[in-house]
Design a protein around this motif. Structure first.
Motif, PDB file in Angstrom:
ATOM      1  N   ARG A  25      -7.894   8.317  15.437  1.00 36.69           N
ATOM      2  CA  ARG A  25      -6.767   7.697  16.123  1.00 36.69           C
ATOM      3  C   ARG A  25      -6.371   6.439  15.362  1.00 36.69           C
ATOM      4  NH1 ARG A  25     -11.202   6.160  18.954  1.00 36.69           N
ATOM      5  NH2 ARG A  25     -11.373   4.010  19.622  1.00 36.69           N
ATOM      6  N   SER A  26      -5.188   5.984  15.619  1.00 29.39           N
ATOM      7  CA  SER A  26      -4.679   4.781  15.001  1.00 29.39           C
ATOM      8  C   SER A  26      -4.510   3.728  16.091  1.00 29.39           C
ATOM      9  CB  SER A  26      -3.332   5.069  14.328  1.00 29.39           C
ATOM     10  OG  SER A  26      -2.902   3.942  13.623  1.00 29.39           O
ATOM     11  N   VAL A  27      -5.112   2.567  15.892  1.00 28.73           N
ATOM     12  CA  VAL A  27      -5.079   1.507  16.890  1.00 28.73           C
ATOM     13  C   VAL A  27      -4.215   0.358  16.373  1.00 28.73           C
ATOM     14  CG1 VAL A  27      -6.474  -0.115  18.241  1.00 28.73           C
ATOM     15  CG2 VAL A  27      -7.400   2.142  17.639  1.00 28.73           C
ATOM     16  N   PRO A  28      -3.090   0.087  17.048  1.00 31.11           N
ATOM     17  CA  PRO A  28      -2.246  -1.028  16.616  1.00 31.11           C
ATOM     18  C   PRO A  28      -2.917  -2.365  16.895  1.00 31.11           C
ATOM     19  CG  PRO A  28      -1.390  -0.068  18.641  1.00 31.11           C
ATOM     20  CD  PRO A  28      -2.555   0.778  18.214  1.00 31.11           C
ATOM     21  N   LEU A  29      -2.592  -3.345  16.082  1.00 32.23           N
ATOM     22  CA  LEU A  29      -3.162  -4.684  16.226  1.00 32.23           C
ATOM     23  C   LEU A  29      -2.078  -5.686  16.570  1.00 32.23           C
ATOM     24  CD1 LEU A  29      -5.304  -4.578  12.971  1.00 32.23           C
ATOM     25  CD2 LEU A  29      -6.179  -4.354  15.303  1.00 32.23           C
ATOM     26  N   ASN A  30      -2.436  -6.715  17.311  1.00 31.94           N
ATOM     27  CA  ASN A  30      -1.490  -7.809  17.495  1.00 31.94           C
ATOM     28  C   ASN A  30      -1.515  -8.654  16.219  1.00 31.94           C
ATOM     29  OD1 ASN A  30      -3.818  -9.373  17.671  1.00 31.94           O
ATOM     30  ND2 ASN A  30      -3.563  -9.882  19.835  1.00 31.94           N
ATOM     31  N   ALA A  31      -0.679  -9.677  16.162  1.00 31.84           N
ATOM     32  CA  ALA A  31      -0.558 -10.472  14.935  1.00 31.84           C
ATOM     33  C   ALA A  31      -1.885 -11.117  14.539  1.00 31.84           C
ATOM     34  CB  ALA A  31       0.519 -11.540  15.113  1.00 31.84           C
ATOM     35  N   GLU A  32      -2.634 -11.628  15.518  1.00 31.27           N
ATOM     36  CA  GLU A  32      -3.919 -12.264  15.216  1.00 31.27           C
ATOM     37  C   GLU A  32      -4.921 -11.239  14.685  1.00 31.27           C
ATOM     38  OE1 GLU A  32      -7.219 -15.186  17.317  1.00 31.27           O
ATOM     39  OE2 GLU A  32      -5.738 -14.184  18.566  1.00 31.27           O
ATOM     40  N   GLY A  33      -4.954 -10.053  15.293  1.00 27.19           N
ATOM     41  CA  GLY A  33      -5.845  -8.998  14.824  1.00 27.19           C
ATOM     42  C   GLY A  33      -5.508  -8.575  13.406  1.00 27.19           C
ATOM     43  N   ALA A  34      -4.211  -8.471  13.127  1.00 30.11           N
ATOM     44  CA  ALA A  34      -3.786  -8.097  11.771  1.00 30.11           C
ATOM     45  C   ALA A  34      -4.216  -9.151  10.756  1.00 30.11           C
ATOM     46  CB  ALA A  34      -2.274  -7.899  11.733  1.00 30.11           C
ATOM     47  N   ARG A  35      -4.064 -10.441  11.112  1.00 25.18           N
ATOM     48  CA  ARG A  35      -4.509 -11.513  10.196  1.00 25.18           C
ATOM     49  C   ARG A  35      -6.013 -11.447   9.963  1.00 25.18           C
ATOM     50  NH1 ARG A  35      -0.952 -14.481  13.331  1.00 25.18           N
ATOM     51  NH2 ARG A  35      -2.642 -15.524  14.450  1.00 25.18           N
ATOM     52  N   PHE A  36      -6.779 -11.149  11.024  1.00 24.94           N
ATOM     53  CA  PHE A  36      -8.229 -11.016  10.878  1.00 24.94           C
ATOM     54  C   PHE A  36      -8.560  -9.915   9.867  1.00 24.94           C
ATOM     55  CE2 PHE A  36     -12.080  -8.683  11.864  1.00 24.94           C
ATOM     56  CZ  PHE A  36     -13.031  -9.684  11.766  1.00 24.94           C
ATOM     57  N   PHE A  37      -7.944  -8.734  10.032  1.00 25.98           N
ATOM     58  CA  PHE A  37      -8.250  -7.625   9.132  1.00 25.98           C
ATOM     59  C   PHE A  37      -7.697  -7.855   7.725  1.00 25.98           C
ATOM     60  CE2 PHE A  37      -9.541  -5.447  12.956  1.00 25.98           C
ATOM     61  CZ  PHE A  37     -10.612  -4.683  12.502  1.00 25.98           C
ATOM     62  N   GLU A  38      -6.604  -8.586   7.591  1.00 27.50           N
ATOM     63  CA  GLU A  38      -6.120  -8.950   6.256  1.00 27.50           C
ATOM     64  C   GLU A  38      -7.169  -9.785   5.529  1.00 27.50           C
ATOM     65  OE1 GLU A  38      -2.403 -10.937   6.973  1.00 27.50           O
ATOM     66  OE2 GLU A  38      -1.359  -9.048   7.353  1.00 27.50           O
ATOM     67  N   THR A  39      -7.743 -10.731   6.260  1.00 23.89           N
ATOM     68  CA  THR A  39      -8.790 -11.584   5.676  1.00 23.89           C
ATOM     69  C   THR A  39     -10.040 -10.768   5.378  1.00 23.89           C
ATOM     70  OG1 THR A  39      -7.932 -13.490   6.890  1.00 23.89           O
ATOM     71  CG2 THR A  39     -10.192 -13.647   6.069  1.00 23.89           C
ATOM     72  N   ALA A  40     -10.433  -9.904   6.310  1.00 26.75           N
ATOM     73  CA  ALA A  40     -11.666  -9.126   6.153  1.00 26.75           C
ATOM     74  C   ALA A  40     -11.576  -8.102   5.023  1.00 26.75           C
ATOM     75  CB  ALA A  40     -12.006  -8.418   7.467  1.00 26.75           C
ATOM     76  N   THR A  41     -10.358  -7.651   4.693  1.00 30.56           N
ATOM     77  CA  THR A  41     -10.203  -6.639   3.641  1.00 30.56           C
ATOM     78  C   THR A  41      -9.745  -7.223   2.309  1.00 30.56           C
ATOM     79  OG1 THR A  41      -7.941  -6.159   4.373  1.00 30.56           O
ATOM     80  CG2 THR A  41      -9.708  -4.790   5.293  1.00 30.56           C
ATOM     81  N   ALA A  42      -9.439  -8.514   2.287  1.00 32.29           N
ATOM     82  CA  ALA A  42      -8.939  -9.145   1.067  1.00 32.29           C
ATOM     83  C   ALA A  42      -9.924  -8.957  -0.092  1.00 32.29           C
ATOM     84  CB  ALA A  42      -8.682 -10.629   1.306  1.00 32.29           C
ATOM     85  N   GLY A  43      -9.432  -8.437  -1.205  1.00 32.12           N
ATOM     86  CA  GLY A  43     -10.244  -8.262  -2.402  1.00 32.12           C
ATOM     87  C   GLY A  43     -11.178  -7.071  -2.371  1.00 32.12           C
ATOM     88  N   LYS A  44     -11.128  -6.270  -1.334  1.00 35.70           N
ATOM     89  CA  LYS A  44     -12.006  -5.101  -1.247  1.00 35.70           C
ATOM     90  C   LYS A  44     -11.258  -3.849  -1.671  1.00 35.70           C
ATOM     91  CE  LYS A  44     -14.979  -6.942   2.329  1.00 35.70           C
ATOM     92  NZ  LYS A  44     -15.388  -6.890   3.713  1.00 35.70           N
ATOM     93  N   ALA A  45     -11.984  -2.966  -2.318  1.00 34.52           N
ATOM     94  CA  ALA A  45     -11.422  -1.660  -2.663  1.00 34.52           C
ATOM     95  C   ALA A  45     -11.332  -0.826  -1.394  1.00 34.52           C
ATOM     96  CB  ALA A  45     -12.312  -0.962  -3.692  1.00 34.52           C
ATOM     97  N   GLY A  46     -10.465   0.174  -1.385  1.00 35.39           N
ATOM     98  CA  GLY A  46     -10.261   1.006  -0.212  1.00 35.39           C
ATOM     99  C   GLY A  46     -11.508   1.668   0.334  1.00 35.39           C
ATOM    100  N   VAL A  47     -12.474   1.952  -0.543  1.00 34.05           N
ATOM    101  CA  VAL A  47     -13.703   2.630  -0.110  1.00 34.05           C
ATOM    102  C   VAL A  47     -14.774   1.659   0.381  1.00 34.05           C
ATOM    103  CG1 VAL A  47     -13.318   4.631  -1.600  1.00 34.05           C
ATOM    104  CG2 VAL A  47     -14.635   2.664  -2.446  1.00 34.05           C
ATOM    105  N   ASP A  48     -14.532   0.357   0.220  1.00 37.64           N
ATOM    106  CA  ASP A  48     -15.517  -0.645   0.637  1.00 37.64           C
ATOM    107  C   ASP A  48     -15.529  -0.784   2.156  1.00 37.64           C
ATOM    108  OD1 ASP A  48     -16.115  -1.188  -1.994  1.00 37.64           O
ATOM    109  OD2 ASP A  48     -14.859  -2.997  -2.099  1.00 37.64           O
ATOM    110  N   SER A  49     -16.714  -0.969   2.697  1.00 36.11           N
ATOM    111  CA  SER A  49     -16.837  -1.229   4.127  1.00 36.11           C
ATOM    112  C   SER A  49     -16.189  -2.565   4.467  1.00 36.11           C
ATOM    113  CB  SER A  49     -18.305  -1.279   4.540  1.00 36.11           C
ATOM    114  OG  SER A  49     -18.904  -0.019   4.361  1.00 36.11           O
TER     115      SER A  49
END
Length: 151
Positions: A25-49
């Motif tokens: 399923r796809s779970v939409p994020l509010n703006a704060e959630g999106a910023r959190f995941f932007e930070t958490a995924t920054a610099g990571k390859a797509g396959v990285d946890s």
């Protein structure tokens, strides 16, 4: 959470591909959630946890993360929390903001609306009582004007 990869965060949503029910399923994020995941995924390859140990390795077992959460809760003086508490809190916040149960069902990935209703019936019952109090008009009832009926 352990299974989320950087590639699962796309366009302000998180794609949950490894769920308990086996359906993605796809779970939409509010703006704060999106910023959190932007930070958490920054610099990571797509396959990285997304969520990694401090040494960069993925969390392999839930118990390892759970123990750390338990220690962190103890350290800051709050009751021990479990990862599933995050899910319950998410649903409870949505219910308390008058989100329709069908929407919550979709966000949680419940196969049947009855699962959502059963899990959160106590909160939904309170919302029903609140709706009655809030939405019904006053009829001007005063207790001193009530008369009993005689047989």
């Amino acid at each position: 959470l352990r299974a989320l990869k950087a590639a699962d965060f796309v366009d302000d949503r998180v794609d949950v591909n490894h769920s308990k029910g086996g359906k993605s399923r796809s779970v939409p994020l509010n703006a704060e959630g999106a910023r959190f995941f932007e930070t958490a995924t920054a610099g990571k390859a797509g396959v990285d946890s997304i969520f990694q140990r401090t040494d960069g390795r993925p969390w392999e077992r839930e118990i390892n993360a759970s123990r750390r959460v338990k220690r962190a809760c103890k350290r800051v003086g709050v009751p021990a929390a479990h990862f599933h508490d995050l899910r319950r809190t998410y649903a409870s916040l949505l219910i308390n903001k008058d989100t329709r149960p069908e929407v919550i069902q979709k966000l949680l990935g419940h196969a049947d609306l009855r699962m959502t209703i059963r899990g959160y019936a106590h909160l939904l019952d309170k919302k029903v009582s609140t709706a009655v109090e809030k939405n019904l008009p006053s009829f001007g009832f005063e207790s001193k004007k009530v008369r009993t009926l005689r047989r």
